[in-house]
Each structure stands twice: as C-alpha cells, then as structure tokens.
Scaffold this active site. Structure first.
Site, PDB file in Angstrom:
ATOM      1  N   HIS A  24       3.618  -0.366  15.701  1.00  0.00           N
ATOM      2  CA  HIS A  24       2.362  -1.238  15.718  1.00  0.00           C
ATOM      3  C   HIS A  24       2.481  -2.588  15.001  1.00  0.00           C
ATOM      4  CE1 HIS A  24       0.647   2.729  16.918  1.00  0.00           C
ATOM      5  NE2 HIS A  24       0.354   2.181  17.816  1.00  0.00           N
ATOM      6  N   CYS A  44      -2.423   3.893  13.602  1.00  0.00           N
ATOM      7  CA  CYS A  44      -1.981   5.136  14.217  1.00  0.00           C
ATOM      8  C   CYS A  44      -1.964   6.260  12.912  1.00  0.00           C
ATOM      9  CB  CYS A  44      -0.554   5.251  15.212  1.00  0.00           C
ATOM     10  SG  CYS A  44       0.791   5.245  13.968  1.00  0.00           S
ATOM     11  N   PHE A  93       0.722  -1.423  -0.077  1.00  0.00           N
ATOM     12  CA  PHE A  93       0.029   0.085   0.034  1.00  0.00           C
ATOM     13  C   PHE A  93       1.006   1.290  -0.001  1.00  0.00           C
ATOM     14  CE2 PHE A  93      -2.101  -3.407   2.509  1.00  0.00           C
ATOM     15  CZ  PHE A  93      -3.161  -3.757   1.601  1.00  0.00           C
ATOM     16  N   CYS A 127       3.563   0.626  11.044  1.00  0.00           N
ATOM     17  CA  CYS A 127       4.631   1.512  11.420  1.00  0.00           C
ATOM     18  C   CYS A 127       5.319   0.553  12.198  1.00  0.00           C
ATOM     19  CB  CYS A 127       4.254   2.748  12.158  1.00  0.00           C
ATOM     20  SG  CYS A 127       3.586   2.389  13.914  1.00  0.00           S
ATOM     21  N   LYS A 169       3.790   1.620  -4.600  1.00  0.00           N
ATOM     22  CA  LYS A 169       4.830   1.182  -5.495  1.00  0.00           C
ATOM     23  C   LYS A 169       4.498   1.174  -7.055  1.00  0.00           C
ATOM     24  CE  LYS A 169       5.880  -2.657  -3.171  1.00  0.00           C
ATOM     25  NZ  LYS A 169       4.522  -2.363  -2.205  1.00  0.00           N
ATOM     26  N   GLU A 219       6.304  -6.191  -8.693  1.00  0.00           N
ATOM     27  CA  GLU A 219       6.426  -7.461  -7.658  1.00  0.00           C
ATOM     28  C   GLU A 219       7.455  -8.535  -8.078  1.00  0.00           C
ATOM     29  OE1 GLU A 219       3.855  -7.482  -5.762  1.00  0.00           O
ATOM     30  OE2 GLU A 219       2.127  -7.047  -6.558  1.00  0.00           O
TER      31      GLU A 219
HETATM   32  P1  ADP Z   1       1.606  -0.942  -3.549  1.00  0.00           P
HETATM   33  O1  ADP Z   1       1.899  -1.504  -5.010  1.00  0.00           O
HETATM   34  O2  ADP Z   1       3.054  -0.235  -3.055  1.00  0.00           O
HETATM   35  O3  ADP Z   1       0.921  -1.879  -2.900  1.00  0.00           O
HETATM   36  P2  ADP Z   1      -0.519   0.669  -4.951  1.00  0.00           P
HETATM   37  O4  ADP Z   1       0.371   1.695  -5.968  1.00  0.00           O
HETATM   38  O5  ADP Z   1      -0.951  -0.404  -5.744  1.00  0.00           O
HETATM   39  O6  ADP Z   1       0.778   0.234  -3.768  1.00  0.00           O
HETATM   40  O7  ADP Z   1      -1.540   1.490  -3.983  1.00  0.00           O
HETATM   41  C1  ADP Z   1      -1.297   2.388  -3.384  1.00  0.00           C
HETATM   42  C2  ADP Z   1      -2.861   3.011  -2.836  1.00  0.00           C
HETATM   43  O8  ADP Z   1      -3.269   2.165  -1.855  1.00  0.00           O
HETATM   44  C3  ADP Z   1      -2.822   4.504  -2.315  1.00  0.00           C
HETATM   45  O9  ADP Z   1      -2.979   5.298  -3.009  1.00  0.00           O
HETATM   46  C4  ADP Z   1      -4.167   4.121  -1.673  1.00  0.00           C
HETATM   47  O10 ADP Z   1      -5.261   4.656  -2.420  1.00  0.00           O
HETATM   48  C5  ADP Z   1      -4.466   2.833  -1.199  1.00  0.00           C
HETATM   49  N1  ADP Z   1      -4.278   2.379   0.303  1.00  0.00           N
HETATM   50  C6  ADP Z   1      -4.726   1.612   0.933  1.00  0.00           C
HETATM   51  N2  ADP Z   1      -4.574   1.719   2.161  1.00  0.00           N
HETATM   52  C7  ADP Z   1      -3.596   2.435   2.283  1.00  0.00           C
HETATM   53  C8  ADP Z   1      -2.461   2.643   3.229  1.00  0.00           C
HETATM   54  N3  ADP Z   1      -2.496   1.638   4.440  1.00  0.00           N
HETATM   55  N4  ADP Z   1      -1.639   3.308   3.171  1.00  0.00           N
HETATM   56  C9  ADP Z   1      -1.428   4.145   2.262  1.00  0.00           C
HETATM   57  N5  ADP Z   1      -2.273   3.790   0.957  1.00  0.00           N
HETATM   58  C10 ADP Z   1      -3.216   3.003   1.179  1.00  0.00           C
HETATM   59  P1  TMP Z   2       1.700  -5.042  -3.508  1.00  0.00           P
HETATM   60  O1  TMP Z   2       3.071  -4.664  -2.724  1.00  0.00           O
HETATM   61  O2  TMP Z   2       1.550  -4.366  -4.700  1.00  0.00           O
HETATM   62  O3  TMP Z   2       0.821  -4.595  -2.376  1.00  0.00           O
HETATM   63  O4  TMP Z   2       1.828  -6.616  -3.354  1.00  0.00           O
HETATM   64  C1  TMP Z   2       2.397  -7.469  -2.474  1.00  0.00           C
HETATM   65  C2  TMP Z   2       1.868  -8.772  -2.813  1.00  0.00           C
HETATM   66  O5  TMP Z   2       2.758  -9.649  -2.039  1.00  0.00           O
HETATM   67  C3  TMP Z   2       0.429  -9.048  -2.507  1.00  0.00           C
HETATM   68  O6  TMP Z   2      -0.291 -10.017  -3.600  1.00  0.00           O
HETATM   69  C4  TMP Z   2       0.715  -9.905  -0.902  1.00  0.00           C
HETATM   70  C5  TMP Z   2       2.069 -10.624  -1.264  1.00  0.00           C
HETATM   71  N1  TMP Z   2       2.483 -10.787  -0.230  1.00  0.00           N
HETATM   72  C6  TMP Z   2       3.160 -12.178   0.087  1.00  0.00           C
HETATM   73  O7  TMP Z   2       2.964 -12.994  -0.750  1.00  0.00           O
HETATM   74  N2  TMP Z   2       3.849 -12.208   1.430  1.00  0.00           N
HETATM   75  C7  TMP Z   2       4.291 -11.409   2.188  1.00  0.00           C
HETATM   76  O8  TMP Z   2       4.889 -11.709   3.372  1.00  0.00           O
HETATM   77  C8  TMP Z   2       3.723  -9.968   1.877  1.00  0.00           C
HETATM   78  C9  TMP Z   2       3.910  -8.986   3.017  1.00  0.00           C
HETATM   79  C10 TMP Z   2       2.862  -9.952   0.669  1.00  0.00           C
HETATM   80 MG    MG Z   3       1.792  -3.200  -6.248  1.00  0.00          MG
END
Ligand code: ADP
Ligand code: TMP
Ligand code: MG
Length: 185
Positions: A180, A142, A10, A177, A13, A84
C-alpha cells in the site's frame, strides 16, 4: 556494544529506546539520551513517542557540531542513546561506533524517507551495529505490518520533489506496508 533500532514511523522505535534506557537507569548505570534540535514535535527537551511516553534528553544540533558534542559528552556515561539519528550527518555513525567500544550505545532511526530512499546515517549505524532491532508499524490501509512511511499532503502522496526533511506525526505521515506504499511521482 552498539544496538540500532530501525523501522518506519510509528514502529515504536522511540518507545523501545526509552524502555531500554530505563532498564539501565534502574540498574544504576549513568545514561544520557540525545535528540536533534529540529525535532520539537511533542516536547523540546525530551524524547517523545507518538503514544505520549517521554524521557529527558540532551538537545544537540543535527550537524557536525552536534556529532562532536555527542562524542565528547558521551564519554562520561555508561549508556549513550540517540533518537532520530537520520537527521544527523553520517559521521554520527562513526562516533557512535567508537563510543560503543567501551559502553552501551543505543541508536534509533528511520529506515527510509518518504521517497523510499534509505537514510544514510541509519544505514551506516546499522553496518557498525552488534545488534539491529528491526521494528514494523501497522499499515494504515490494511492493518498488516508496515515497513514504509508515506508522506501525505491533503490525503495524497507527497510528490518526490518535496523536501526530504519535514518534522511531523500523524498529521502528515502514515505507516504503510509494501503493497500500500505509493512511490511518489
Ligand atoms: P517511532 O519512534 O518508531 O515513530 P513511537 O515509539 O514514537 O514510534 O510510537 C509508537 C506508538 O505509535 C505506538 O505504540 C502506537 O501507540 C502509536 N501508533 C500510531 N499509529 C500507529 C501505526 N500505524 N502503527 C503502530 N503504532 C502506531
Ligand atoms: P519517528 O520515526 O520518531 O516517527 O520520527 C520521524 C521524523 O522524521 C518525523 O518528525 C518526520 C520526519 N521525516 C522526515 O523528515 N522525512 C521523511 O521522509 C520521513 C519519512 C519522516
Ligand atoms: Mg520516534
């Protein structure tokens, strides 16, 4: 040039990867985005962010064959992006490092798994990187910047012995964080 985008779930990235690739496309560069076939969370043929943003992607298996495909296909492009990266074997980092000698390579990946252990492929890519973009999410407890990812089962931290790979989103994970994040028992 190798740019690595790293952080917890989240953190934005995928959004940042798409933003950067789009700019190169606007500039007339040939770009390709790869994603591992295990990640079919929101779309099977596009990289998809948690906020609904999507971009067409070339799907490859997260194994040595997938790494080889990225290395070969990438040669025909000015910009190669991989989302990923933590799902691929560490050899992906070496292939991206070589591609980066003559093109822009953008890699996005998780820093730590739910146990708090570093993902090897992301770490190796970071070591080769010309630039590391470290992003934080928002802690669900938080509201402060989150650097870690908690896997939850029925609202409780998943135990240490649950499988390392489990594709999911807000249904099974929360950004936390340092304060937490609960180290799994
Ligand atoms: P990542 O690939 O790092 O998982 P994404 O680019 O797919 O991130 O998604 C980022 C989006 O996730 C943010 O723009 C927001 O809309 C949403 N989001 C949901 N939960 C959270 C969170 N706890 N902190 C920040 N963004 C969040
Ligand atoms: P994201 O970084 O784009 O949110 O995607 C992370 C992906 O990795 C999501 O499908 C969940 C997976 N994941 C695992 O398989 N193992 C882990 O320990 C964590 C933290 C995420
Ligand atoms: Mg992603």
């Amino acid at each position: 040039m190798l740019i690595v985008i790293v952080g917890p779930m989240f953190a934005g990235k995928t959004t940042e990867l798409i933003r950067r690739v789009e700019r190169y496309v606007i500039a007339g560069k040939r770009a390709i985005v790869f994603k591992p076939s295990i990640d079919a969370r929101y779309d099977s043929s596009k990289v998809a962010a948690h906020n609904g943003l999507k971009f067409g992607a070339y799907v490859v298996p997260p194994d040595e064959a997938g790494v080889e495909a990225i290395g070969k296909l990438g040669l025909d492009y000015d910009v190669v992006a991989v989302d990923e990266v933590q799902f691929f074997p560490p050899s992906l980092a070496d292939v991206l490092n070589e591609l980066a000698d003559s093109r822009v390579v953008i890699a996005a990946g998780l820093n730590l798994d739910f146990r708090g252990e570093p993902f090897e492929t992301t770490m190796r890519a970071m070591a080769f990187a010309d630039r590391v973009i470290s992003l934080t999410a928002v802690c669900k407890v938080c509201g402060r910047p989150a650097t870690r990812t908690q896997r939850l089962i029925n609202g409780l931290p998943a135990p240490r012995d649950s499988p390392r790979i489990l594709v999911g989103g807000g249904d099974s994970y929360e950004a936390r964080c340092r304060r937490h994040y609960v180290r799994p028992a």
